[in-house]
Structure formats: structure tokens, C-alpha cells
Write an enzyme that holds these catalytic residues in place. Structure first.
Site, PDB file in Angstrom:
ATOM      1  N   ASP A 245      15.114  34.897 -82.714  1.00 20.25           N
ATOM      2  CA  ASP A 245      15.001  33.437 -82.655  1.00 20.25           C
ATOM      3  C   ASP A 245      13.640  33.072 -82.042  1.00 20.25           C
ATOM      4  OD1 ASP A 245      17.305  30.921 -82.580  1.00 20.25           O
ATOM      5  OD2 ASP A 245      15.372  30.591 -81.591  1.00 20.25           O
TER       6      ASP A 245
ATOM      7  N   HIS B  50      23.888  30.430 -90.185  1.00 20.55           N
ATOM      8  CA  HIS B  50      23.382  31.546 -89.400  1.00 20.55           C
ATOM      9  C   HIS B  50      24.302  31.776 -88.211  1.00 20.55           C
ATOM     10  CE1 HIS B  50      21.485  27.756 -88.188  1.00 20.55           C
ATOM     11  NE2 HIS B  50      21.595  28.195 -86.946  1.00 20.55           N
TER      12      HIS B  50
END
Ligand code: 5GP
Ligand code: ZN
Length: 114
Positions: A30, A100
């Protein structure tokens, strides 16, 4: 989807730090980590939101969770623990509209989440 950030990462048009890939799934770090380990596990297929998932497609989410658990195990978090999260729509905290699974690990998680 041409205007989807995660489809662009799947296509290789936006760089990402990949940590897993198979025929159906990729995982990458991320860009704004919320824990010492923060990975995103996504299907290569564009599905905007969890509520758009059909019954025929439900194995995809099982595979997202399986990859998340595999990555957590491989990184040594099987015993200490980790968290997986899927956000849906605005109040769920979803900001990227390509489903996700977040994998968060490496710190004590709190409950309830913010
Ligand atoms: P959501 O808020 O939709 O559940 O999660 C989206 C996540 O994608 C956020 O944690 C955000 O930091 C991450 N993100 C957004 N844009 C990018 C990007 O271009 N690259 C990477 N690696 N992560 C991104
Ligand atoms: Zn997409």
C-alpha cells in the site's frame, strides 16, 4: 477499466511494489501504509465493489483471503496475528473502486476499528 488505478497497476502502467502474482491475483505494498506491513491483494479482473460480486465470482474473494493468509504466514505473522479488511462504498471507507483485501500486520490491532 481505463480509469481505474488498480487496473493500471495490473497492466503495469503504474508502478507498484509487487509481492505476489498468479493468473488471477496480484499483491503489492500500500502506498500509504497503516501498519508496519500493509499489502493490498487484488483480482486482475475489475470488480468495482464487494456488492458487485456475483455468486459465480465468489471464489475470487476466497482467493484474496487465501493469498493474504499465505503472505502473512510467509512473513512470519501466523502466530502473532494479522488483520484482513475489505471496505465497501463511502461509509465503509472505500476509496479505490476495484475490490481489494488489505493485509495489515506488525502491530497490535484495535477493536472497534475507526
Ligand atoms: P480503500 O480505502 O479503497 O479500502 O483502500 C485503497 C488503498 O489503496 C488505500 O490504502 C491507499 O493508500 C491505496 N492506494 C491508493 N492509490 C494507490 C496507488 O497508486 N498505489 C498503491 N500501492 N496504493 C494505492
Ligand atoms: Zn480496476
Amino acid at each position: 477499466m481505463t480509469d481505474c488505478i488498480f487496473c493500471k497497476i495490473v497492466a503495469g502502467d503504474i508502478p507498484a511494489s509487487l509481492c505476489y502474482e498468479d493468473d488471477h491475483i496480484i499483491a503489492f505494498a500500500d502506498i500509504e501504509p497503516q501498519a508496519p506491513v500493509h499489502k493490498l491483494i487484488i483480482p486482475k479482473q475489475h470488480i468495482a465493489r464487494l456488492i458487485d460480486l456475483t455468486e459465480q465470482e465468489c471464489a475470487i474473494v476466497g482467493r484474496l483471503q487465501w493469498v493474504a493468509a499465505k503472505l502473512a504466514k510467509d512473513m512470519g505473522f501466523a502466530d502473532s496475528g494479522f488483520r484482513t479488511v475489505m471496505n465497501c462504498n463511502d461509509e465503509g471507507g472505500q476509496t479505490v473502486y476495484h475490490i481489494h483485501c488489505h493485509l495489515l500486520a506488525g502491530r497490535q490491532m484495535q477493536w472497534p476499528p475507526g
